[in-house]
Design an enzyme around this catalytic site. Structure first.
Site, PDB file in Angstrom:
ATOM      1  N   ARG A  45       1.346  42.736  36.821  1.00  0.00           N
ATOM      2  CA  ARG A  45       1.119  43.986  37.542  1.00  0.00           C
ATOM      3  C   ARG A  45      -0.269  44.477  37.179  1.00  0.00           C
ATOM      4  NH1 ARG A  45      -0.346  46.344  33.550  1.00  0.00           N
ATOM      5  NH2 ARG A  45      -0.436  48.233  34.780  1.00  0.00           N
ATOM      6  N   GLY A  46      -0.707  45.536  37.884  1.00  0.00           N
ATOM      7  CA  GLY A  46      -2.087  45.985  37.736  1.00  0.00           C
ATOM      8  C   GLY A  46      -2.896  45.332  38.847  1.00  0.00           C
ATOM      9  N   ALA A  47      -3.696  46.154  39.545  1.00  0.00           N
ATOM     10  CA  ALA A  47      -4.322  45.683  40.783  1.00  0.00           C
ATOM     11  C   ALA A  47      -5.103  44.365  40.631  1.00  0.00           C
ATOM     12  CB  ALA A  47      -5.206  46.800  41.349  1.00  0.00           C
ATOM     13  N   ARG A  88       3.604  43.789  47.365  1.00  0.00           N
ATOM     14  CA  ARG A  88       3.296  45.176  46.984  1.00  0.00           C
ATOM     15  C   ARG A  88       2.186  45.677  47.907  1.00  0.00           C
ATOM     16  NH1 ARG A  88       2.820  46.552  40.821  1.00  0.00           N
ATOM     17  NH2 ARG A  88       3.635  48.507  41.640  1.00  0.00           N
ATOM     18  N   GLN A 195       4.371  52.028  31.691  1.00  0.00           N
ATOM     19  CA  GLN A 195       3.250  51.105  31.442  1.00  0.00           C
ATOM     20  C   GLN A 195       2.371  51.595  30.297  1.00  0.00           C
ATOM     21  OE1 GLN A 195       4.186  52.131  34.467  1.00  0.00           O
ATOM     22  NE2 GLN A 195       3.890  50.564  36.032  1.00  0.00           N
ATOM     23  N   ASP A 236      -5.890  51.544  42.123  1.00  0.00           N
ATOM     24  CA  ASP A 236      -5.270  50.486  42.939  1.00  0.00           C
ATOM     25  C   ASP A 236      -5.957  50.314  44.281  1.00  0.00           C
ATOM     26  OD1 ASP A 236      -2.981  51.331  40.979  1.00  0.00           O
ATOM     27  OD2 ASP A 236      -2.538  49.327  41.749  1.00  0.00           O
ATOM     28  N   ASN A 246      -3.803  55.567  42.433  1.00  0.00           N
ATOM     29  CA  ASN A 246      -3.504  54.970  41.129  1.00  0.00           C
ATOM     30  C   ASN A 246      -2.069  55.357  40.768  1.00  0.00           C
ATOM     31  OD1 ASN A 246      -4.436  53.382  38.829  1.00  0.00           O
ATOM     32  ND2 ASN A 246      -4.274  55.268  37.639  1.00  0.00           N
ATOM     33  N   LYS A 247      -1.635  54.886  39.631  1.00  0.00           N
ATOM     34  CA  LYS A 247      -0.252  55.100  39.192  1.00  0.00           C
ATOM     35  C   LYS A 247       0.192  56.555  39.353  1.00  0.00           C
ATOM     36  CE  LYS A 247       2.131  52.747  38.144  1.00  0.00           C
ATOM     37  NZ  LYS A 247       3.052  52.261  39.220  1.00  0.00           N
TER      38      LYS A 247
HETATM   39  O1  MRU Z   1       2.635  49.519  39.230  1.00  0.00           O
HETATM   40  P1  MRU Z   1       1.516  48.933  38.438  1.00  0.00           P
HETATM   41  O2  MRU Z   1       1.841  48.772  36.984  1.00  0.00           O
HETATM   42  O3  MRU Z   1       0.982  47.656  39.059  1.00  0.00           O
HETATM   43  O4  MRU Z   1       0.352  50.025  38.541  1.00  0.00           O
HETATM   44  C1  MRU Z   1      -0.855  49.775  37.873  1.00  0.00           C
HETATM   45  C2  MRU Z   1      -1.839  50.870  37.989  1.00  0.00           C
HETATM   46  O5  MRU Z   1      -1.623  51.881  38.640  1.00  0.00           O
HETATM   47  C3  MRU Z   1      -3.171  50.643  37.337  1.00  0.00           C
HETATM   48  O6  MRU Z   1      -3.703  51.833  36.833  1.00  0.00           O
HETATM   49  C4  MRU Z   1      -4.144  50.060  38.379  1.00  0.00           C
HETATM   50  O7  MRU Z   1      -3.574  48.954  39.013  1.00  0.00           O
HETATM   51  C5  MRU Z   1      -5.431  49.667  37.781  1.00  0.00           C
HETATM   52  S1  MRU Z   1      -5.281  48.239  36.766  1.00  0.00           S
HETATM   53  C6  MRU Z   1      -6.822  47.811  36.220  1.00  0.00           C
END
Ligand code: MRU
Length: 338
Positions: A45-47, A88, A195, A236, A246-247
């Site tokens: 996970r994470g963009a 996603r 997270q 994201d 973002n999250k």
């Molecule tokens: O749902 P996730 O864990 O994939 O969400 C991740 C985030 O929101 C991060 O802050 C974002 O992807 C940046 S990661 C460098």
């Protein structure tokens, strides 16, 4: 360096983030379908990490395909690209990486089929290597914004685990730490999937970076006490005008930061910028399983029948963002990403 996504010559190996911080377990993926499942279930996970994993997913699809010529291989790849793209919706790095892989396939469609397959693996590896380099550059640009003895608050995990390595927001924090500027990282636990506490705190603890975990609801109070010098988060998807998805919870942190006159920075690579959308209103926000809100770490904490709203992301308006830190430098309002 923590490497959450790596190619072992025939499989994509993911560090299973659903098992952290309790255990470090690898999840090998031998097919694009397994990569898609891993993205959907937050194993990866994470963009940026999602983008890198999806690129290897396309490379795996090419190896799975029995096609004997480039044109029919591309037909098989399209099915994988569609399947991976359906995992996603919010992080644009996913679609950026899939499009980049598609272009390489099309450009090399007349090459011998095994050479085409090898080029796709090579392109995925290049995306991975470029991501680490971008994060290091971003870290250097971002560290210049950090004052001495800084107490930095971050939300979610935009660390090595969320990228190919080093991290975006945590890359800035790592770079500040390497330069002796960091006093403390305030780590928001980041409900519902945690997270922050499961992943960011794990990264910080592993490297001996001074940090203190807080529940999300404590962030306002910590700011009010004057114990935060700046906030940095990941992203994201960033619209042309700088609005940033973002999250979930990031918007609230940005509002709090503005109220307390604390700089709020976003760190993200150009692969997270989506110049095709003018504003954040066009960003599709993923809604996830209600069970994530009805419980914590698999333990039910709410009535099983209570209706739930569980958006995985929110959009912080550009006017609340003091700067966007990228691998190409630091951008300030008015943002005009074209
Ligand atoms: O749902 P996730 O864990 O994939 O969400 C991740 C985030 O929101 C991060 O802050 C974002 O992807 C940046 S990661 C460098």
């Amino acid at each position: 360096m923590i490497s959450p996504v790596r190619w072992d010559g025939c499989c994509l190996v993911l560090l299973d983030q659903t098992r952290l911080p309790i255990e470090e377990v690898d999840k090998p993926c031998a097919s694009w379908q397994e990569v898609a499942d891993a993205i959907r279930s937050l194993v990866v996970r994470g963009a940026p990490a999602i983008g890198v994993a999806a690129a290897f997913g396309v490379a795996l699809a090419a190896r799975q395909s029995r096609a004997v010529d480039g044109e029919s291989l591309i037909t098989d790849l399209e099915e994988a690209i569609k399947g991976l793209g359906a995992t996603r919706p919010t992080a644009v790095n996913l679609f950026w990486a899939l499009e980049r892989m598609r272009r390489v396939a099309i450009a090399n469609r007349r090459a011998p089929i095994d050479e085409l397959r090898a080029r796709l693996v090579g392109e995925a590896q290049t995306i991975l290597d470029e991501d680490v380099a971008a994060n290091r550059a971003m870290g250097a640009h971002g560290a210049a914004l950090v004052p001495d003895h800084a107490r930095i608050l971050t939300h979610c995990n935009a660390g090595a685990l969320a990228t190919a390595g080093y991290g975006t927001a945590l890359g800035v924090i790592r770079a500040a730490h390497e330069r002796g500027k960091l006093a403390l990282v305030w780590v928001d636990e980041t409900r519902p999937v945690l997270q922050g506490s499961r992943l960011t705190a794990w990264e910080m603890a592993r490297e001996g970076i001074p940090h203190r975990l807080i529940s999300d609801v404590a962030a306002a109070s910590v700011m009010q006490r004057g114990e935060v010098d700046l906030v940095v988060t990941g992203a994201d998807r960033i619209a042309a005008n700088g609005d940033t998805a973002n999250k979930i919870g990031t918007y609230g942190v940005a509002v709090l930061a503005r109220h307390h006159r604390i700089p709020f920075y976003v760190a993200a690579p150009f692969s997270t910028i989506d110049p095709s959308i003018e504003t954040g209103a066009a960003i599709v926000i993923e809604e996830r399983d209600p069970a994530e809100v009805r419980g914590v770490a698999g333990r039910q904490t709410a009535p099983a029948t209570s209706p739930v709203f569980n958006p995985a992301f929110d959009v912080t308006p550009a006017e609340l963002i003091d700067a966007i830190i990228t691998e190409r430098g630091v951008y300030r309002s008015p943002y005009r990403f074209r």
